[in-house]
Design a protein around this motif. Structure first.
Motif, PDB file in Angstrom:
ATOM      1  N   ILE A 103      -0.564  -2.228   3.335  1.00 41.32           N
ATOM      2  CA  ILE A 103       0.878  -2.479   3.362  1.00 41.32           C
ATOM      3  C   ILE A 103       1.456  -2.049   4.708  1.00 41.32           C
ATOM      4  O   ILE A 103       2.283  -2.740   5.303  1.00 41.32           O
ATOM      5  CB  ILE A 103       1.593  -1.755   2.203  1.00 41.32           C
ATOM      6  CG1 ILE A 103       1.184  -2.393   0.872  1.00 41.32           C
ATOM      7  CG2 ILE A 103       3.113  -1.807   2.370  1.00 41.32           C
ATOM      8  CD1 ILE A 103       1.805  -1.746  -0.347  1.00 41.32           C
ATOM      9  N   ARG A 104       0.985  -0.907   5.182  1.00 39.88           N
ATOM     10  CA  ARG A 104       1.474  -0.429   6.470  1.00 39.88           C
ATOM     11  C   ARG A 104       1.224  -1.475   7.566  1.00 39.88           C
ATOM     12  O   ARG A 104       2.093  -1.727   8.400  1.00 39.88           O
ATOM     13  CB  ARG A 104       0.773   0.880   6.827  1.00 39.88           C
ATOM     14  CG  ARG A 104       1.219   1.449   8.151  1.00 39.88           C
ATOM     15  CD  ARG A 104       0.768   2.879   8.281  1.00 39.88           C
ATOM     16  NE  ARG A 104       1.204   3.665   7.126  1.00 39.88           N
ATOM     17  CZ  ARG A 104       1.299   4.982   7.122  1.00 39.88           C
ATOM     18  NH1 ARG A 104       0.977   5.654   8.208  1.00 39.88           N
ATOM     19  NH2 ARG A 104       1.692   5.620   6.050  1.00 39.88           N
ATOM     20  N   THR A 105       0.053  -2.065   7.548  1.00 34.59           N
ATOM     21  CA  THR A 105      -0.259  -3.108   8.533  1.00 34.59           C
ATOM     22  C   THR A 105       0.723  -4.265   8.431  1.00 34.59           C
ATOM     23  O   THR A 105       1.260  -4.730   9.441  1.00 34.59           O
ATOM     24  CB  THR A 105      -1.696  -3.621   8.306  1.00 34.59           C
ATOM     25  OG1 THR A 105      -2.590  -2.516   8.416  1.00 34.59           O
ATOM     26  CG2 THR A 105      -2.058  -4.683   9.329  1.00 34.59           C
ATOM     27  N   GLU A 106       0.975  -4.724   7.208  1.00 36.79           N
ATOM     28  CA  GLU A 106       1.913  -5.836   7.026  1.00 36.79           C
ATOM     29  C   GLU A 106       3.309  -5.468   7.531  1.00 36.79           C
ATOM     30  O   GLU A 106       3.980  -6.270   8.192  1.00 36.79           O
ATOM     31  CB  GLU A 106       2.007  -6.221   5.546  1.00 36.79           C
ATOM     32  CG  GLU A 106       0.738  -6.836   4.964  1.00 36.79           C
ATOM     33  CD  GLU A 106       0.398  -8.184   5.579  1.00 36.79           C
ATOM     34  OE1 GLU A 106       1.311  -8.859   6.106  1.00 36.79           O
ATOM     35  OE2 GLU A 106      -0.786  -8.555   5.552  1.00 36.79           O
ATOM     36  N   VAL A 107       3.731  -4.262   7.203  1.00 35.82           N
ATOM     37  CA  VAL A 107       5.075  -3.849   7.602  1.00 35.82           C
ATOM     38  C   VAL A 107       5.173  -3.742   9.126  1.00 35.82           C
ATOM     39  O   VAL A 107       6.194  -4.116   9.720  1.00 35.82           O
ATOM     40  CB  VAL A 107       5.470  -2.511   6.927  1.00 35.82           C
ATOM     41  CG1 VAL A 107       6.754  -1.950   7.512  1.00 35.82           C
ATOM     42  CG2 VAL A 107       5.626  -2.712   5.420  1.00 35.82           C
TER      43      VAL A 107
END
Lengths: 228, 228
Positions: B144-148
DNA sequence: TGTACATCAGTGAACGCGCGTTCACTGATGTAC
DNA sequence: TGTACATCAGTGAACGCGCGTTCACTGATGTAC
């Protein structure tokens, strides 16, 4: 030798400050703490609260599963106790900051550094608060929201009393600003907790990142005009 | 009479969606979607992803438990698929905003209103992304961090190209600002998702709250000076 | 003071249940010729 | 084109396991007299 062999029985305040736990109530409190700590420890291994089991927690605490019910009706009640504990940890942060004071220059960088250490010192509590704030069960989420709101209000009060913001701002504006600061710092806590250990370079970048975000917020605050 | 009596056999949940699916691959994709939707639906009932079970999901999807393995190795893989889906939803938000343009005056309030409707329109996806961003398993959280981060970078690019911020800012400063905007809006998503339905008064206050926070951030941006 | 009784934190066996995973299978869809 | 065979999405039975909860219990601690 009157009273020499009588160390149990009605333990009154006289014995309360003696090293070992004597009364039933004290022992019970201690066991309760053990359960709370066990839950936090399991979450520290990368689990979310909702995925924890009652047996798992009592096992970690070194108790038989049925003992759980002597302390909590169900997992939800244990979760709420953890929220309360976390809330206390948040208040203590403010209290410490109030007492310690801050370097007048670079107050922001100083605060972020103190915060980083505080989060690490209480990393299991922050893991719980930050992790369940958005993802937990509705009950837990609501309880955390209440704690965070109180925390925000206290911060607003402190900032007002310490005159940390140059101009006069309405209470509403101050609360709005503190809300932004708090959500930013809770976001920071998430990053701090995921920081690999001993990476001073990454740690420094993280601190600088949040120093800039906070500086931006305070910069905006100095220009803030009430609802146009 | 070729194909006349040949439409039954293993009538699966996937086929329930009207019969125009022909190839095996298409059917498989459809079933996969059914599983993802089932997981989201269960989370919509107040559960966290880590507390979901494989059997629970297949049951909700109208499949036998073992079918799960035709699509995902384990729950973690399904979770990553959900993150990917959520990432797409985030990008679409930017793309829509880019296409639609914004009222030149009150661009912030307009954006917050559009965002509120978008979050509601995709509430299960946002529930997942926002809920697991801090509280999920380490694997999911990292994804999720990557997507954000990607989302933040795209936003920075858009803001630069559309000249939404008056003065010239370094790329780093712009990214820092967008990071603050994004974390604020993800925080807002949490509030939006918890908003009781039909409470237009509360809804309006929420919108105004975040309008003020964003306004504060942009106000700060206009004053921003590179590292002093 | 000592004695007799009440309380209750923690125990241990037992229960029914849903879990994740394995396995051999079925039969429609896809492919080679 | 039709036929024979391969593929593989979905099935259903079976497994061992840990779960939450119940119940009657034990024995140290607490209390009344």
């Amino acid at each position: 030798m009157p009273g020499s062999d009588k160390k149990r029985g009605s333990a009154t305040a006289a014995q309360a400050h003696e090293g070992t736990l004597v009364t039933r109530g004290e022992r019970k409190q201690r066991t309760r703490s053990t359960l709370l700590d066990a839950a936090l420890k399991l979450m520290g291994e990368g689990r979310s609260f909702t995925s924890l089991g009652l047996r798992e927690i009592t096992r970690e605490a070194g108790l038989v599963p049925t003992s759980f019910y002597r302390h909590f009706r169900d997992m939800d009640e244990l979760g709420l106790a953890l929220v309360e504990e976390g809330g206390l940890t948040l208040r203590r942060l403010l209290r410490d900051a109030r007492k310690a004071g801050m370097p007048v220059e670079d107050i922001i960088r100083g605060s972020v550094r103190v915060y980083l250490h505080y989060v690490r010192e209480h990393h299991l509590q922050f893991l719980f608060i930050v992790g369940e704030r958005m993802g937990g069960s509705p009950t837990i989420r609501r309880a955390i929201r209440t704690e965070v709101t109180h925390f925000t209000n206290e911060m607003a009060q402190d900032i007002q009393q310490l005159r940390l913001l140059p101009r006069e701002l309405s209470t509403a504006a101050l609360q709005m600003i503190c809300g932004l600061v708090v959500s930013t710092m809770l976001n920071a806590a998430g990053d701090i907790l995921d920081l690999p250990p001993k990476q001073t370079q990454l740690e420094h970048e993280l601190v600088e990142h949040y120093v800039r975000q906070l500086r931006l917020i305070f910069l905006g605050s100095t220009l803030w005009k009430e609802s146009p």
